[in-house]
Enzyme design. Structure first.
Site, PDB file in Angstrom:
ATOM      1  N   ARG A 261       0.833  -1.207   0.000  1.00 21.64           N
ATOM      2  CA  ARG A 261       0.000   0.000   0.000  1.00 21.64           C
ATOM      3  C   ARG A 261       0.862   1.249   0.000  1.00 21.64           C
ATOM      4  O   ARG A 261       1.849   1.324   0.725  1.00 21.64           O
ATOM      5  CB  ARG A 261      -0.908   0.014   1.240  1.00 21.64           C
ATOM      6  CG  ARG A 261      -1.806  -1.204   1.290  1.00 21.64           C
ATOM      7  CD  ARG A 261      -2.747  -1.150   2.476  1.00 21.64           C
ATOM      8  NE  ARG A 261      -3.579  -2.352   2.499  1.00 21.64           N
ATOM      9  CZ  ARG A 261      -4.511  -2.620   3.409  1.00 21.64           C
ATOM     10  NH1 ARG A 261      -4.726  -1.742   4.393  1.00 21.64           N
ATOM     11  NH2 ARG A 261      -5.225  -3.713   3.357  1.00 21.64           N
ATOM     12  N   ARG A 276       2.416   0.857  10.439  1.00 18.19           N
ATOM     13  CA  ARG A 276       2.007   1.217   9.080  1.00 18.19           C
ATOM     14  C   ARG A 276       3.198   1.189   8.148  1.00 18.19           C
ATOM     15  O   ARG A 276       4.083   2.018   8.239  1.00 18.19           O
ATOM     16  CB  ARG A 276       1.337   2.585   9.077  1.00 18.19           C
ATOM     17  CG  ARG A 276       0.859   3.009   7.708  1.00 18.19           C
ATOM     18  CD  ARG A 276      -0.279   3.991   7.770  1.00 18.19           C
ATOM     19  NE  ARG A 276      -1.537   3.323   8.018  1.00 18.19           N
ATOM     20  CZ  ARG A 276      -2.461   3.756   8.870  1.00 18.19           C
ATOM     21  NH1 ARG A 276      -2.259   4.821   9.577  1.00 18.19           N
ATOM     22  NH2 ARG A 276      -3.585   3.086   9.005  1.00 18.19           N
ATOM     23  N   GLU A 349      -6.227  -0.954  15.543  1.00 19.10           N
ATOM     24  CA  GLU A 349      -6.846  -1.910  14.619  1.00 19.10           C
ATOM     25  C   GLU A 349      -5.870  -3.013  14.226  1.00 19.10           C
ATOM     26  O   GLU A 349      -4.745  -2.751  13.830  1.00 19.10           O
ATOM     27  CB  GLU A 349      -7.315  -1.169  13.363  1.00 19.10           C
ATOM     28  CG  GLU A 349      -7.921  -2.109  12.335  1.00 19.10           C
ATOM     29  CD  GLU A 349      -8.134  -1.427  10.980  1.00 19.10           C
ATOM     30  OE1 GLU A 349      -8.176  -0.184  10.940  1.00 19.10           O
ATOM     31  OE2 GLU A 349      -8.246  -2.149   9.991  1.00 19.10           O
ATOM     32  N   SER A 352     -10.040  -6.227  10.348  1.00 18.10           N
ATOM     33  CA  SER A 352     -11.231  -5.549   9.878  1.00 18.10           C
ATOM     34  C   SER A 352     -12.073  -6.606   9.168  1.00 18.10           C
ATOM     35  O   SER A 352     -11.587  -7.263   8.263  1.00 18.10           O
ATOM     36  CB  SER A 352     -10.809  -4.445   8.908  1.00 18.10           C
ATOM     37  OG  SER A 352     -11.864  -3.560   8.675  1.00 18.10           O
ATOM     38  N   ARG A 390       1.411  -6.116  12.878  1.00 24.10           N
ATOM     39  CA  ARG A 390       0.804  -5.492  14.057  1.00 24.10           C
ATOM     40  C   ARG A 390       0.663  -6.504  15.198  1.00 24.10           C
ATOM     41  O   ARG A 390       0.801  -6.156  16.375  1.00 24.10           O
ATOM     42  CB  ARG A 390      -0.565  -4.909  13.711  1.00 24.10           C
ATOM     43  CG  ARG A 390      -0.446  -3.665  12.851  1.00 24.10           C
ATOM     44  CD  ARG A 390      -1.762  -2.945  12.699  1.00 24.10           C
ATOM     45  NE  ARG A 390      -1.603  -1.820  11.779  1.00 24.10           N
ATOM     46  CZ  ARG A 390      -2.569  -0.979  11.444  1.00 24.10           C
ATOM     47  NH1 ARG A 390      -3.784  -1.129  11.960  1.00 24.10           N
ATOM     48  NH2 ARG A 390      -2.348   0.022  10.619  1.00 24.10           N
TER      49      ARG A 390
END
Length: 413
Positions: A261, A276, A349, A352, A390
RNA sequence: GGAGAGGUGGCUGAGCGGUUGAAAGCGUCUGCCUCGAAAGCAGAUAAACACAUGCGUGUUUCGGGGGUUCGAAUCCCCCCUUCUCCGCCA
């Protein structure tokens, strides 16, 4: 993609639903008008075509009978020119229509709370006790740097900012986390898949990343392909353009994938370390099911993701995202799993889970043959179980000791 | 990457300019037969869209796109893809 029938029959519902996600009602209005125009044109064009087809047929018969055909051939040629003209006109309308339609997000589920952003999300429940350190807990990147398990400098040297090199225990436990997650998914009935990490443009239309979010993707220079931003992309599209049998459903798929990403603009304290990155690993769950199964399937996927956190002994909470925070373009309802980060003193988070209803199925043309004999769109769902980086970071922070070592959970050894 | 041969309905496979949405076979479904089943016999069996929504009518689709023609699964061009041979390579 929004259901055209719904748009025609209940425009108000579409307008209301999309308004909750920040789409102006005028856009829907414009779409309806265009649709009407196209249908008028279609009707006229089809009439012309019908007459051409019929007349062409009689030419064939006349030739066989040895009769002259010049007059009628000339007439048909003229009709043909009219058709060409009217089709050209229609194509322009259709292009507009399609690109407008591609750009509309899914309608939010009725139970999704309305809200502007993160602060309006609804906490469903909390699980696990927060750790009680008798020292100031350090961040995973601090620990990782010190032990040389997370080498951010060399990640930058090799690939640029927001890339990392895992070493020693970092690499080792990352691998074991993956193993643990995939095995868990298999035990819970998911078919393990190892998909390609780059895919063709059309595939991204199917799952909803394109055409709207091209800027978030890494493009392959020599081909019209992109690196996948999530395993959802190949898994959802696995059965694109296919008609499944009812007995095949529900299909439950899992894969490990690297995710790429661009993450433009994301920076700051809360995105430091493994939080991230431009490339990260994720174990993805995808379900393809009948429409009446999808509500329950979403709960199952949440449970399938949750079990990982439970077994790892990490405290977390489950949030029902409000309309404003539902960044997933294709989703109608999303639960986020957020794991506790001691260094940040907040939940972050880590998964999801979304029900995309028939939105992706319509785009990717995934259908099943219902017992009635009719072909129907399936529902698709996806969830992370879990984001590996994460998760590694959360484990490091949660199991850190006063002496700087980490008491890795037994199941990862 | 180069050369050659292909890509047709759920599957196998014919058609190579006209009434072909597409023969034949297999599969699937329905009816007959049977106590029941098999076999046999008869029939049905693509999708999307538009119009009518009571049966229905029309359009499009034979890998994708463009072209020739009154008319294309059939002819021409481009692309994708599969197979075989060669090259390259973990």
């Amino acid at each position: 993609m929004i259901d055209l029938q719904l748009l025609r029959n209940d425009a108000e519902k579409v307008k209301k639903g999309l308004a909750k996600r920040g789409v102006a009602p005028e856009k829907v209005e414009a779409l309806i008008n265009l649709d009407e125009e196209i249908r008028q044109l279609t009707k006229a064009t089809e009439k012309l075509k019908a007459s051409r087809n019929e007349k062409s047929k009689t030419i064939g018969i006349k030739i066989k009978e040895g009769l002259p055909v010049e007059d009628i051939a000339r007439e048909v040629k003229q009709i043909g020119e009219q058709i060409k003209k009217s089709e050209k006109e229609m194509e322009a309308f259709k292009d507009d229509f399609q690109s407008m339609l591609w750009d509309l997000p899914n309608l939010p589920h009725d139970l999704v709370p309305e809200g502007a952003g993160e602060e309006d999300n609804l906490e469903i429940r909390k699980e696990g006790a927060l750790p009680d350190f008798d020292f100031e807990p350090r961040s995973h990147h601090e620990i990782g740097k010190e032990c040389d398990w997370l080498d951010f400098e060399r990640g930058v040297k090799l690939s640029g900012n927001k890339f990392v090199v895992l070493k020693d225990q970092g690499a080792f436990y990352s691998r074991h986390l993956i193993q643990f997650m995939l095995n868990s998914a298999r035990e819970r009935g998911y078919l393990e898949v190892a998909p390609p990490l780059m895919a063709k443009r059309s595939v991204f239309y199917g799952s909803g990343q394109l055409p709207k979010f091209e800027d978030d993707l890494y493009k392959i220079q020599d081909d019209d392909s992109f690196l996948i931003p999530t395993g959802e992309v190949p898994l959802v599209n696995l059965y694109a353009d296919e008609i499944l049998s009812e007995e095949q459903l529900p299909l439950k798929l899992t894969c490990l994938s690297s995710c790429f990403r661009k993450e433009a603009g994301a920076a700051g304290k809360e995105t430091k370390g493994l939080i991230r990155l431009h490339q990260f690993e994720k174990v993805e769950l995808v379900a393809v099911c009948k429409p009446d199964q999808s509500n329950q399937m979403l709960d199952e996927i949440v449970a399938d993701a949750e079990v990982i956190l439970k077994k790892l002994g990490l405290p977390y909470r489950i949030m029902l995202l409000c309309t404003g925070d539902m960044s997933g373009f294709s989703t109608s309802k999303t639960y986020d799993l957020e794991v506790w980060f001691p260094s940040l003193k907040k939940y972050v988070e880590i998964s999801s889970c979304s029900n995309c209803t028939d939105f992706q199925a319509r785009r990717a043309k995934i259908r099943y043959k219902a017992s009635t004999g009719k072909n129907q769109l399936v529902h698709t769902l996806n969830g992370s179980a879990l984001a590996v980086g994460r998760c590694l970071a959360a484990v490091m922070e949660h199991y850190q000791q006063a002496d700087g070592s980490i008491a890795w959970p037994d199941m990862l050894k």
